[in-house]
Design a protein around this motif. Structure first.
Motif, PDB file in Angstrom:
ATOM      1  N   ALA A 188      -0.228   0.823   4.371  1.00  0.00           N
ATOM      2  CA  ALA A 188      -1.303  -0.271   4.007  1.00  0.00           C
ATOM      3  C   ALA A 188      -2.431   0.128   3.169  1.00  0.00           C
ATOM      4  CB  ALA A 188      -1.922  -0.862   5.258  1.00  0.00           C
ATOM      5  N   ALA A 189      -2.759   1.447   3.155  1.00  0.00           N
ATOM      6  CA  ALA A 189      -3.789   2.054   2.394  1.00  0.00           C
ATOM      7  C   ALA A 189      -3.370   2.417   1.009  1.00  0.00           C
ATOM      8  CB  ALA A 189      -4.208   3.176   3.123  1.00  0.00           C
ATOM      9  N   ASP A 190      -2.097   2.484   0.734  1.00  0.00           N
ATOM     10  CA  ASP A 190      -1.553   2.762  -0.617  1.00  0.00           C
ATOM     11  C   ASP A 190      -1.405   1.484  -1.320  1.00  0.00           C
ATOM     12  OD1 ASP A 190      -0.198   3.731  -2.905  1.00  0.00           O
ATOM     13  OD2 ASP A 190       1.197   4.769  -1.700  1.00  0.00           O
ATOM     14  N   ARG A 191      -2.068   1.162  -2.320  1.00  0.00           N
ATOM     15  CA  ARG A 191      -1.987  -0.028  -2.997  1.00  0.00           C
ATOM     16  C   ARG A 191      -0.712  -0.189  -3.882  1.00  0.00           C
ATOM     17  NH1 ARG A 191      -6.339  -3.166  -3.856  1.00  0.00           N
ATOM     18  NH2 ARG A 191      -5.513  -3.599  -5.966  1.00  0.00           N
ATOM     19  N   HIS A 192       0.142   1.073  -3.814  1.00  0.00           N
ATOM     20  CA  HIS A 192       1.421   0.884  -4.642  1.00  0.00           C
ATOM     21  C   HIS A 192       2.539   0.766  -3.627  1.00  0.00           C
ATOM     22  CE1 HIS A 192      -0.657   2.472  -8.368  1.00  0.00           C
ATOM     23  NE2 HIS A 192      -1.380   3.343  -7.495  1.00  0.00           N
ATOM     24  N   THR A 193       2.541   0.395  -2.528  1.00  0.00           N
ATOM     25  CA  THR A 193       3.499   0.148  -1.603  1.00  0.00           C
ATOM     26  C   THR A 193       3.824  -1.186  -1.589  1.00  0.00           C
ATOM     27  OG1 THR A 193       1.991  -0.013   0.231  1.00  0.00           O
ATOM     28  CG2 THR A 193       2.804   2.111  -0.484  1.00  0.00           C
ATOM     29  N   ARG A 194       5.127  -1.532  -1.227  1.00  0.00           N
ATOM     30  CA  ARG A 194       5.315  -2.912  -1.152  1.00  0.00           C
ATOM     31  C   ARG A 194       4.555  -3.740   0.197  1.00  0.00           C
ATOM     32  NH1 ARG A 194      11.312  -4.796  -2.609  1.00  0.00           N
ATOM     33  NH2 ARG A 194      11.713  -3.448  -4.346  1.00  0.00           N
ATOM     34  N   GLU A 244      -1.724  -8.159   0.848  1.00  0.00           N
ATOM     35  CA  GLU A 244      -2.402  -8.967  -0.041  1.00  0.00           C
ATOM     36  C   GLU A 244      -1.969 -10.582  -0.425  1.00  0.00           C
ATOM     37  OE1 GLU A 244      -2.655  -7.204  -4.008  1.00  0.00           O
ATOM     38  OE2 GLU A 244      -3.215  -5.195  -3.050  1.00  0.00           O
ATOM     39  N   LYS A 245      -0.709 -10.841  -0.565  1.00  0.00           N
ATOM     40  CA  LYS A 245      -0.290 -11.955  -0.442  1.00  0.00           C
ATOM     41  C   LYS A 245      -0.311 -12.983   0.741  1.00  0.00           C
ATOM     42  CE  LYS A 245       3.349 -10.974  -4.181  1.00  0.00           C
ATOM     43  NZ  LYS A 245       2.775 -12.207  -5.118  1.00  0.00           N
ATOM     44  N   ARG A 273      -0.773   4.363   6.770  1.00  0.00           N
ATOM     45  CA  ARG A 273      -0.512   4.790   5.452  1.00  0.00           C
ATOM     46  C   ARG A 273       0.152   3.989   4.273  1.00  0.00           C
ATOM     47  NH1 ARG A 273       3.485   6.960   2.621  1.00  0.00           N
ATOM     48  NH2 ARG A 273       5.118   6.826   4.629  1.00  0.00           N
ATOM     49  N   SER A 299       1.558  -2.997   1.167  1.00  0.00           N
ATOM     50  CA  SER A 299       0.258  -3.320   0.600  1.00  0.00           C
ATOM     51  C   SER A 299       0.548  -4.624  -0.230  1.00  0.00           C
ATOM     52  CB  SER A 299      -0.249  -2.120  -0.225  1.00  0.00           C
ATOM     53  OG  SER A 299      -1.508  -2.596  -0.739  1.00  0.00           O
ATOM     54  N   GLY A 300       1.376  -4.872  -1.047  1.00  0.00           N
ATOM     55  CA  GLY A 300       1.598  -6.101  -1.764  1.00  0.00           C
ATOM     56  C   GLY A 300       1.649  -7.070  -0.430  1.00  0.00           C
TER      57      GLY A 300
END
Length: 584
Positions: free
Chosen positions: A564-570, A576-577, A562, A572-573
Motif C-alpha cells: 500500500a505504501a509503494d505507489r508503483h505497486t498494483r 487509489e481507484k 508495504r 496501491s493503484g
C-alpha cells in the motif's frame, strides 16, 4: 438399427446385489408362485372330470364335489396371488430404494467437474426416473418370468400326456410365440433408450429454467425459454411415437400368435376327438390349457416390454456407477490441528485438459496470518479456494496444509480443517439446527445458540416460532440475503476449522449488516489462518498479506502495508481507484 445388447451377467449382478439381502422374502414369493402354478394346472383337470361325469350322467353328489373343489381352488389361487403381489411389490420397493440411495450417494461422491457437466434435472432423472423404470424389474420380473416358464412347461407336459400330437403342436406354438415376441422386442428397444435420454434432457432443462425464474423474467427471456421448451417437446414426440409403435408391434404380434394357437388347438382336438382318442371333457381341457397358455406368454410379453424399457435404464445407471471421481480420497495423513500453514508450490490447474486457469501459483502463508486475494473477474480467485477444498486437483505442483499434501489427507478431515463462506449460500429444507450443523447431533444446542447470539442473530432466533426446530424453506426462502449469509458464518463458527476462506462473503450484505458482523468476523479469524477473496476493499484492510492475480498468474504478492505504501505497486493503484480489479 443398433440393438441394445446387455449381457445377462449384468442383469444377474444387479439382481444379486439388491435382492440377495431379501432372500427369505424371495424364497417365500417363489413358493407362493409355485403353489399358484399348481392351482392353475389342477383346475382344468377338475373341469374335465366334471364335464365327463355330467355327460355320463354320474351321481349329482360327485358333480357338486367337483364344483365345490373348483371354486375352492379358485379362491385359494386368488388369495395366494394377492399375497404374492404384495410380497413382490415390497421386495421391489426395498431394492429400488436401495439402488436409488446408492446412485444418489455415488453422484454426491463424484467431483465438481462431473456436476458442472450435468444439470440437476438430468441427475434427478437418473436417480429417480431411470430407477423407477426398474421397479418391476426388481419386484416381479425374474421370479415371475421363471414361474411363467414353469407354468408353460407344466401345461405342455400335461398336454403331451393327452397325446403327442397336441403336446407337440402346443410346444411348437409356444416356441414360435416367444421367438416372435423376442424378435419384435429387439427392434423396439433402442427407442426406449432414446426416450430415457430425451426425458433426462427435458427435465434437466426444466429444472435449470425453474431455478433461474427470476433472471428469466427480469431479462425478458420467457419467450426464449418457451421456444426451447417447444423444441425439446418436438424432439420428444417422434421418439415417443416410435417407442409406442414398438409397444404396439409387440401387442399385435401377441394377438395374432394367440389366435393361431387357438386355431391349432381346435384343429388337433377335433381330429383326436373324431378318432375317439379324446373325450369331450378332454377337448375342453385342452382348449382351457391353450387359453391358460396365453396368459403366461402374455405376461412374458409384458415382462419383455418392461425389460426393453429397463435396458436403457440399466445401461445408464451402470455407466453412471462406473464413473470414478477424478478427486480420490487420500491415504489418511493427518493434518495437525490449530492455525494452518498454507503453501502453494508451483501449482498449475486448468478446468479442461490443456487449458490453464491458474499458472505456477507459488506462495506461503504462515499459521495465523491472513491473505487478501484480489484480481479481475475470471482471474482465478474462487478457483484458488476450490482447490484448497479439493473440489479439483491441480495438474502439477502441490498444495500443503501444515506440511501435509492435501492429496494425502482424507477428504472428510481436509474439509473439517478448511471452512469456507461463499457469496452464494445454499440452505436446505429442514430445521434451523439441521441447516447449521448438517445433521451433526454431537453439537449441543447451547453452542448453536451462543454462536447465533455472537453473530447478532439472537433476536432473530427468538422470533422463530419453534426456535432451533423451526423449519426453513429450500434455498433460504423467507430469509433475507443478510440473514442467509449470517447462517453461513454460523456454520463455520461451529466447524471451528484451522483455515477460513471468505469468498466474497460480504458482497451480498448491506453496509449496516456488514458492520454488525465485523466483530464476529474478527473473532472467527482470530488464531486462525484466513484467505479473504475481496469484493470490497474494506474487507482486506484486516489482512496481513496481499496476493493479486491476473489471467491466472500471481502478479503481486507481499505484505499489505508495504504494497500500500509503494505507489508503483498494483495494490496501491487499486486503492487509489477504490476497486478490487487489477489495472489493465
Amino acid at each position: 438399427m443398433r440393438k441394445l445388447n446387455i449381457p445377462l451377467r449384468q442383469y444377474a449382478a444387479l439382481l444379486s446385489a439388491y435382492l440377495r439381502p431379501q432372500w427369505k422374502s424371495i424364497t417365500l414369493l417363489l413358493l407362493l408362485l409355485l403353489l399358484s402354478i399348481g392351482m392353475q394346472l389342477i383346475n382344468p383337470q377338475i373341469i374335465r372330470s366334471f364335464i365327463d361325469m355330467a355327460k355320463e350322467q354320474a351321481d349329482s353328489t360327485k358333480l357338486i364335489y367337483a364344483a365345490v373343489l373348483f371354486i375352492g381352488v379358485s379362491l385359494l389361487y386368488q388369495a395366494i396371488m394377492l399375497a404374492a403381489t404384495y410380497l413382490g411389490e415390497n421386495i421391489g420397493w426395498i431394492a429400488t430404494n436401495k439402488l436409488r440411495g446408492d446412485v444418489a450417494e455415488h453422484c454426491l461422491r463424484l467431483d465438481m467437474s462431473f456436476h458442472k457437466a450435468h444439470t440437476s434435472g438430468s441427475l434427478i432423472e437418473r436417480v429417480d426416473g431411470d430407477i423407477n423404470a426398474l421397479a418391476n424389474f426388481f419386484s416381479k420380473l425374474v421370479v415371475t418370468l421363471l414361474s411363467n416358464l414353469v407354468l408353460v412347461a407344466g401345461i405342455i407336459i400335461l398336454l403331451f400326456r393327452e397325446g403327442w400330437e397336441i403336446g407337440l403342436g402346443m410346444l411348437v406354438f409356444t416356441v414360435f410365440a416367444i421367438w416372435s415376441i423376442q424378435y419384435i422386442r429387439r427392434y423396439a428397444s433402442p427407442f426406449w433408450g432414446k426416450m430415457r435420454q430425451i426425458s433426462a434432457d427435458f427435465y434437466g432443462f426444466l429444472g435449470e429454467q425453474l431455478d433461474g425464474t427470476e433472471d428469466v423474467r427480469a431479462n425478458g427471456a420467457s419467450g426464449f425459454v418457451l421456444s426451447r421448451f417447444d423444441d425439446l417437446l418436438r424432439k420428444w414426440l417422434p421418439i415417443r411415437i416410435r417407442a409406442f409403435f414398438g409397444f404396439a408391434a409387440m401387442w399385435i404380434t401377441t394377438i395374432v400368435v394367440f389366435a393361431m394357437g387357438n386355431a391349432m388347438a381346435f384343429a388337433v382336438s377335433a381330429y383326436l376327438w373324431k378318432k375317439g382318442s379324446l373325450t369331450i371333457g378332454a377337448v375342453y381341457m385342452i382348449f382351457y390349457y391353450t387359453e391358460l397358455l396365453a396368459k403366461p406368454i402374455e405376461q412374458i410379453r409384458t415382462q419383455m416390454e418392461d425389460l426393453q424399457k429397463a435396458d436403457a435404464s440399466i445401461t445408464r445407471i451402470k455407466e453412471l456407477l462406473e464413473l470414478r471421481p477424478a478427486v480420490t480420497d487420500g491415504r489418511g495423513t493427518s493434518i495437525p490441528a490449530g492455525p494452518v500453514r498454507v503453501k502453494f508450490d508451483r501449482m498449475t490447474f486448468g478446468y479442461e485438459p490443456g487449458s490453464v486457469t491458474l499458472d505456477s501459483i507459488h506462495f506461503e502463508l504462515k499459521p495465523g496470518e491472513s491473505l487478501g486475494v484480489l484480481g479481475r473477474t475470471g482471474s482465478g480467485k474462487s478457483t484458488l479456494a476450490r482447490l484448497l477444498l479439493r473440489f479439483y486437483d491441480p495438474a502439477s505442483g502441490g498444495i500443503y496444509l501444515n506440511g501435509v499434501n492435501i492429496r494425502d489427507a482424507k477428504l472428510a478431515e481436509l474439509r473439517r480443517s478448511v471452512g469456507m463462506v461463499t457469496q452464494q449460500i445454499e440452505l436446505f429444507q429442514g430445521t434451523v439446527r439441521d441447516n447449521l450443523t448438517f445433521f451433526d447431533e454431537s453439537i449441543p444446542d447451547s453452542r448453536i445458540i451462543g454462536v447465533l447470539e455472537e453473530l447478532g442473530m439472537g433476536e432473530w432466533l427468538h422470533s422463530m416460532p419453534l426456535g432451533l426446530d423451526s423449519p426453513l424453506e429450500s434455498s433460504g426462502g423467507g430469509l433475507s440475503a443478510g440473514e442467509a449469509q449470517l447462517m453461513a458464518f454460523a456454520r463455520v463458527f461451529l466447524m471451528d476449522p484451522g483455515l477460513v476462506i471468505l469468498d466474497e462473503a460480504s458482497s451480498r450484505l448491506d453496509p449496516a449488516t456488514e458492520q454488525r458482523i465485523e466483530s464476529a468476523i474478527s473473532k472467527l479469524l482470530r488464531n486462525r489462518t484466513s484467505i479473504i477473496i475481496a469484493h470490497r476493499l474494506a474487507t482486506v484492510q484486516r489482512v496481513d498479506q496481499i496476493l493479486v492475480l491476473d489471467n491466472g498468474r500471481v502478479v503481486e504478492y507481499g505484505e499489505r502495508s508495504r504494497l500500500a505504501a509503494d505507489r508503483h505497486t498494483r495494490f496501491s493503484g487499486i486503492l487509489e481507484k477504490g476497486l478490487e480489479e487489477t489495472p489493465a
